[in-house]
Scaffold this motif. Structure first.
Motif, PDB file in Angstrom:
ATOM      1  N   ILE A 148     -20.154   4.898 -46.185  1.00 20.01           N
ATOM      2  CA  ILE A 148     -20.379   3.439 -45.745  1.00 20.01           C
ATOM      3  C   ILE A 148     -19.682   2.611 -46.465  1.00 20.01           C
ATOM      4  O   ILE A 148     -19.150   1.568 -45.702  1.00 20.01           O
ATOM      5  N   GLN A 149     -19.822   2.431 -47.862  1.00 26.77           N
ATOM      6  CA  GLN A 149     -19.081   1.686 -48.723  1.00 26.77           C
ATOM      7  C   GLN A 149     -17.562   1.470 -48.391  1.00 26.77           C
ATOM      8  O   GLN A 149     -17.054   0.367 -48.682  1.00 26.77           O
ATOM      9  N   ARG A 150     -17.033   2.570 -48.349  1.00 30.27           N
ATOM     10  CA  ARG A 150     -15.438   3.040 -47.978  1.00 30.27           C
ATOM     11  C   ARG A 150     -15.067   2.769 -46.834  1.00 30.27           C
ATOM     12  O   ARG A 150     -13.904   2.760 -46.219  1.00 30.27           O
ATOM     13  N   SER A 151     -16.000   2.277 -45.815  1.00 30.21           N
ATOM     14  CA  SER A 151     -15.675   1.815 -44.439  1.00 30.21           C
ATOM     15  C   SER A 151     -15.077   3.117 -43.845  1.00 30.21           C
ATOM     16  O   SER A 151     -14.359   3.099 -42.893  1.00 30.21           O
ATOM     17  N   SER A 152     -15.691   4.403 -43.885  1.00 33.49           N
ATOM     18  CA  SER A 152     -15.247   5.632 -43.437  1.00 33.49           C
ATOM     19  C   SER A 152     -15.822   5.695 -41.756  1.00 33.49           C
ATOM     20  O   SER A 152     -16.841   4.977 -41.642  1.00 33.49           O
ATOM     21  N   SER A 153     -14.901   6.179 -41.119  1.00 35.53           N
ATOM     22  CA  SER A 153     -15.337   6.317 -39.422  1.00 35.53           C
ATOM     23  C   SER A 153     -16.229   7.569 -39.340  1.00 35.53           C
ATOM     24  O   SER A 153     -16.942   7.836 -38.407  1.00 35.53           O
ATOM     25  N   ASP A 154     -15.536   8.751 -40.073  1.00 42.39           N
ATOM     26  CA  ASP A 154     -16.596   9.864 -40.022  1.00 42.39           C
ATOM     27  C   ASP A 154     -16.524  10.929 -41.225  1.00 42.39           C
ATOM     28  O   ASP A 154     -15.601  10.437 -42.317  1.00 42.39           O
ATOM     29  N   ILE A 155     -17.530  11.389 -41.425  1.00 44.48           N
ATOM     30  CA  ILE A 155     -17.831  12.465 -42.561  1.00 44.48           C
ATOM     31  C   ILE A 155     -17.759  13.771 -42.198  1.00 44.48           C
ATOM     32  O   ILE A 155     -18.379  14.298 -41.119  1.00 44.48           O
ATOM     33  N   VAL A 203     -28.442  28.519 -35.309  1.00 41.23           N
ATOM     34  CA  VAL A 203     -27.121  28.141 -35.951  1.00 41.23           C
ATOM     35  C   VAL A 203     -25.963  28.874 -35.176  1.00 41.23           C
ATOM     36  O   VAL A 203     -24.766  29.034 -35.488  1.00 41.23           O
ATOM     37  N   TYR A 204     -26.414  29.262 -33.898  1.00 37.53           N
ATOM     38  CA  TYR A 204     -25.389  29.936 -33.122  1.00 37.53           C
ATOM     39  C   TYR A 204     -24.857  29.207 -31.845  1.00 37.53           C
ATOM     40  O   TYR A 204     -23.924  29.656 -31.134  1.00 37.53           O
ATOM     41  N   ALA A 205     -25.272  28.148 -31.819  1.00 36.21           N
ATOM     42  CA  ALA A 205     -24.899  27.144 -30.472  1.00 36.21           C
ATOM     43  C   ALA A 205     -24.693  25.814 -30.899  1.00 36.21           C
ATOM     44  O   ALA A 205     -25.201  25.235 -31.983  1.00 36.21           O
ATOM     45  N   PRO A 206     -23.569  25.050 -30.521  1.00 35.68           N
ATOM     46  CA  PRO A 206     -23.373  23.600 -30.689  1.00 35.68           C
ATOM     47  C   PRO A 206     -24.590  22.931 -30.518  1.00 35.68           C
ATOM     48  O   PRO A 206     -25.339  22.900 -29.390  1.00 35.68           O
ATOM     49  N   GLN A 207     -24.668  21.802 -31.403  1.00 30.50           N
ATOM     50  CA  GLN A 207     -25.771  20.934 -31.109  1.00 30.50           C
ATOM     51  C   GLN A 207     -25.310  19.589 -31.480  1.00 30.50           C
ATOM     52  O   GLN A 207     -24.436  19.416 -32.471  1.00 30.50           O
ATOM     53  N   GLY A 208     -25.929  18.505 -30.801  1.00 34.45           N
ATOM     54  CA  GLY A 208     -25.930  17.301 -31.044  1.00 34.45           C
ATOM     55  C   GLY A 208     -27.141  16.205 -31.252  1.00 34.45           C
ATOM     56  O   GLY A 208     -27.911  16.467 -30.509  1.00 34.45           O
ATOM     57  N   GLY A 209     -26.833  15.044 -31.979  1.00 35.14           N
ATOM     58  CA  GLY A 209     -27.873  14.187 -32.140  1.00 35.14           C
ATOM     59  C   GLY A 209     -27.460  13.015 -32.648  1.00 35.14           C
ATOM     60  O   GLY A 209     -26.485  12.672 -32.969  1.00 35.14           O
ATOM     61  N   ILE A 224     -24.012  12.598 -34.614  1.00 34.43           N
ATOM     62  CA  ILE A 224     -23.759  14.238 -35.349  1.00 34.43           C
ATOM     63  C   ILE A 224     -23.381  15.309 -34.294  1.00 34.43           C
ATOM     64  O   ILE A 224     -23.825  15.192 -33.154  1.00 34.43           O
ATOM     65  N   GLU A 225     -22.529  15.920 -34.731  1.00 31.78           N
ATOM     66  CA  GLU A 225     -22.113  17.018 -33.942  1.00 31.78           C
ATOM     67  C   GLU A 225     -22.140  18.228 -34.771  1.00 31.78           C
ATOM     68  O   GLU A 225     -21.259  18.330 -35.760  1.00 31.78           O
ATOM     69  N   ILE A 226     -22.859  19.288 -34.591  1.00 28.52           N
ATOM     70  CA  ILE A 226     -22.921  20.625 -35.434  1.00 28.52           C
ATOM     71  C   ILE A 226     -22.486  21.855 -34.405  1.00 28.52           C
ATOM     72  O   ILE A 226     -23.029  21.939 -33.429  1.00 28.52           O
ATOM     73  N   ALA A 227     -21.702  22.602 -35.055  1.00 29.85           N
ATOM     74  CA  ALA A 227     -21.301  23.761 -34.298  1.00 29.85           C
ATOM     75  C   ALA A 227     -20.868  24.925 -35.054  1.00 29.85           C
ATOM     76  O   ALA A 227     -20.471  24.553 -36.291  1.00 29.85           O
ATOM     77  N   PRO A 228     -21.043  26.095 -34.570  1.00 26.91           N
ATOM     78  CA  PRO A 228     -21.053  27.282 -35.453  1.00 26.91           C
ATOM     79  C   PRO A 228     -19.459  27.686 -35.712  1.00 26.91           C
ATOM     80  O   PRO A 228     -18.762  27.651 -34.817  1.00 26.91           O
ATOM     81  N   TYR A 231     -17.248  30.828 -40.716  1.00 25.55           N
ATOM     82  CA  TYR A 231     -17.983  30.931 -42.015  1.00 25.55           C
ATOM     83  C   TYR A 231     -19.297  30.156 -42.278  1.00 25.55           C
ATOM     84  O   TYR A 231     -19.782  29.922 -43.405  1.00 25.55           O
ATOM     85  N   GLY A 232     -19.894  29.608 -41.273  1.00 26.98           N
ATOM     86  CA  GLY A 232     -20.924  28.482 -41.407  1.00 26.98           C
ATOM     87  C   GLY A 232     -20.726  27.355 -40.407  1.00 26.98           C
ATOM     88  O   GLY A 232     -19.735  27.470 -39.785  1.00 26.98           O
ATOM     89  N   GLU A 233     -21.847  26.601 -40.507  1.00 19.30           N
ATOM     90  CA  GLU A 233     -21.815  25.527 -39.521  1.00 19.30           C
ATOM     91  C   GLU A 233     -20.939  24.517 -39.946  1.00 19.30           C
ATOM     92  O   GLU A 233     -20.741  23.921 -40.817  1.00 19.30           O
ATOM     93  N   ASN A 234     -20.190  24.003 -38.959  1.00 18.99           N
ATOM     94  CA  ASN A 234     -19.249  22.903 -38.983  1.00 18.99           C
ATOM     95  C   ASN A 234     -19.938  21.496 -38.689  1.00 18.99           C
ATOM     96  O   ASN A 234     -20.758  21.325 -37.657  1.00 18.99           O
ATOM     97  N   ILE A 235     -20.000  20.332 -39.650  1.00 15.74           N
ATOM     98  CA  ILE A 235     -20.571  19.221 -39.360  1.00 15.74           C
ATOM     99  C   ILE A 235     -19.907  18.026 -39.198  1.00 15.74           C
ATOM    100  O   ILE A 235     -18.988  17.793 -40.355  1.00 15.74           O
ATOM    101  N   VAL A 236     -20.034  17.121 -38.374  1.00 14.66           N
ATOM    102  CA  VAL A 236     -19.214  15.894 -38.321  1.00 14.66           C
ATOM    103  C   VAL A 236     -19.990  14.892 -38.067  1.00 14.66           C
ATOM    104  O   VAL A 236     -20.929  14.752 -36.911  1.00 14.66           O
ATOM    105  N   MET A 237     -20.070  13.937 -38.783  1.00 14.10           N
ATOM    106  CA  MET A 237     -20.963  12.711 -38.779  1.00 14.10           C
ATOM    107  C   MET A 237     -20.117  11.533 -38.374  1.00 14.10           C
ATOM    108  O   MET A 237     -19.206  11.197 -39.134  1.00 14.10           O
ATOM    109  N   ARG A 238     -20.382  10.665 -37.263  1.00 12.02           N
ATOM    110  CA  ARG A 238     -19.581   9.583 -36.678  1.00 12.02           C
ATOM    111  C   ARG A 238     -20.390   8.468 -37.414  1.00 12.02           C
ATOM    112  O   ARG A 238     -21.534   8.098 -37.204  1.00 12.02           O
TER     113      ARG A 238
END
Length: 520
Positions: A148-155, A203-209, A224-228, A231-238
């Motif tokens: 937030i402090q670095r004004s990021s658009s995504d993590i 942990v086997y299907a894409p989920q958003g929230g 949030i968007e989480i997808a398998p 090697y594990g779950e991929n997470i993107v936070m806008r």
């Protein structure tokens, strides 16, 4: 400030009616307060940039910063030599104030929470021993606050065979910051799922929230968007910071902009089809919301259908698509068309179905706004044709297309350039500006981003419309181009260069990536 001179007659009417409503309730509200709440005007907050390296070097807290003054607090005042040294590094005068040790320590520690070195130490400690849940949540909060402090658009939290990468997108560029082990990343995933109220076991299907949190007296939303992955779950936070991302159309297209008059005219039409296009993360939603803020929302019925809803807009009825409960895009549009709308906003046209439905709505006398993923305004028309859109309806309904990219904007510490390269390239009257670097921009020379635009507006003249239809039908759209009002990426880059908003190297490299060598 005389607010009545700043607002348009329609905006002033909205504010006065709401002020009267509050008076009836016995609540006193100034017109400026109401105008700020509706985003008719924007409050210019003082820029406070936390340069952690300088803060640690001089053991200080930055409390306020302007173009020429840096205000700091310390537990003991700096001597003349150290104060002059700091002023030279900050390139501005420094005003200092000493505060009680306990108060200073609280403020100083709070800022150091987002120190990358402190976060790195915490993560390494976790890798060496198992932490309690509260400590894991504390690390997660530190990572969010840093973004937030670095004004990021995504993590981004990306899974690989031996580790996870946690990376931030800042001003369009990815910054790789922290390595996580698989166990810590999985615990972060559980924290996120719990806050989003989604299935924690799956942990086997894409989920958003989405979820929200408070930060320095403002609400920050996280999509949030989480997808398998392998090697594990991929997470993107806008990261959606409403205080920064809700703009006015005047701030995006000020009066001195060569296309300002055309933009304001075409987006305020009573019927038509208007598109904002560009790649992911190019600010399409921000521009679309600025357009809606410009409309007369008090005297128009405006509906939007989105997936997901990113920003709440006053006096706009917003619908969230929920396919699991049967509220699909088609069903939502059918319902909206029966609700006597004046303006319809389609969050994004993703497929043939949404494009055809949007065209039909525009042709039936409504004003339709939407977004598309295409690189320029010409390709937007080609995309609609490829998806089977009715060319006759497109030719007689399309009002305009704004294609946009975001490019790094020069910080206020910029200085005149002595190179003739930019002047020659853009055939400009001046040599423009170049970056330097200061505390405010973290010594990068850039702060924020500017819009690089490619725009086309189609006049309502029937002869022009008919020529447009024939050009679409015969796949010769450029033959009708001379009858349109156009503004190319090159012209936009020249405007940014001549007004000292961006430097030549940034603009020329962006134009090169778009396929431009030189305007002919």
């Amino acid at each position: 400030m005389n607010i009545k001179k700043i607002l348009t007659p329609k905006q002033l009417e909205v504010c006065q009616k709401e002020q009267y409503y509050y008076q009836q309730l016995g609540v006193k509200k100034h017109l400026l307060q109401i105008a700020l709440a509706h985003h008719f005007v924007q409050k210019k907050e003082p820029a406070i940039i936390h340069n952690l390296e300088l803060m640690k070097e001089y053991e200080m807290v930055i409390v306020a910063e302007s173009d020429d003054v840096l205000k700091i607090e310390r537990k003991e005042l700096l001597g003349e030599k150290r104060l002059a040294e700091l002023a030279a590094k900050a390139r501005k005068s420094v005003e200092q104030k000493n505060i009680p040790v306990r108060e200073f320590q609280q403020k100083y520690t709070a800022h150091l929470r987002v120190d990358p070195e402190a976060i790195e130490r915490k993560i390494k400690q976790y890798n060496a021993m198992d932490f309690e849940e509260d400590e894991v949540i504390d690390i997660f909060e530190m990572l969010l606050e840093y973004g937030i402090q670095r004004s990021s658009s995504d993590i981004h939290i990306n899974a690989y065979e031996s580790f996870y990468w946690l990376r931030y997108r800042i001003d369009g560029h990815i910054h790789a910051k922290f390595l996580l082990n698989h166990e810590l990343a999985q615990r972060f995933a559980l924290i996120i799922k719990e806050r989003c109220n989604i299935d924690m076991i799956n942990v086997y299907a894409p989920q958003g929230g989405s979820f929200s949190r408070e930060y320095q007296d403002r609400s920050i939303d996280f999509r949030i968007e989480i997808a398998p992955s392998q090697y594990g779950e991929n997470i993107v936070m806008r990261i959606l910071d409403k205080s920064k991302n809700i703009k006015t159309l005047t701030s995006l297209f000020p009066k001195q902009h060569p296309m300002s008059e055309h933009v304001h005219h075409f987006v305020n039409q009573s019927s038509g089809f208007f598109l904002v296009v560009g790649p992911t993360g190019s600010g399409k939603t921000t521009t679309l919301n600025a357009i809606l803020n410009q409309r007369d929302r008090l005297h128009e019925i405006i509906y939007s259908i989105e997936d997901p809803i990113e920003y709440k807009i006053d006096f706009v009825t917003q619908y969230q698509i929920n396919e699991s409960s049967g509220f699909t895009f088609v069903e939502g549009m059918k319902s909206i068309m029966r609700q006597d709308p004046d303006v319809i906003v389609i969050g994004e046209m993703r497929d043939k179905e949404s494009i055809l439905t949007g065209l039909k709505a525009a042709h039936s006398g409504h004003m339709v706004f939407s977004t598309l993923h295409t690189p320029n305004s010409f390709m937007a028309m080609e995309r609609i044709r490829d998806e089977g859109g009715d060319l006759f309806i497109l030719a007689y309904s399309l009002s305009g297309v704004i294609a946009q990219r975001l490019v790094p904007k020069l910080c206020t510490c910029k200085q005149p350039s002595f190179s003739e390269e930019g002047k020659t390239f853009f055939n400009a009257a001046s040599t423009g500006f170049e970056k330097t670097g200061c505390i405010q921009c973290n010594f990068t020379g850039y702060q924020g981003r500017a819009l690089l635009l490619d725009m086309v507006f189609i006049p309502g003249d029937m002869k022009v419309r008919y020529q447009f239809y024939l050009a679409l039908k015969n796949s010769t759209v450029f033959k009708a181009w001379e009858h349109f009002i156009t503004f190319s990426y090159f012209q936009s880059a020249a405007y940014l260069f001549e007004n000292g908003i961006c430097d030549h190297s940034t603009l020329s490299s962006e134009l090169l990536s778009l396929g431009y060598v030189h305007e002919t």
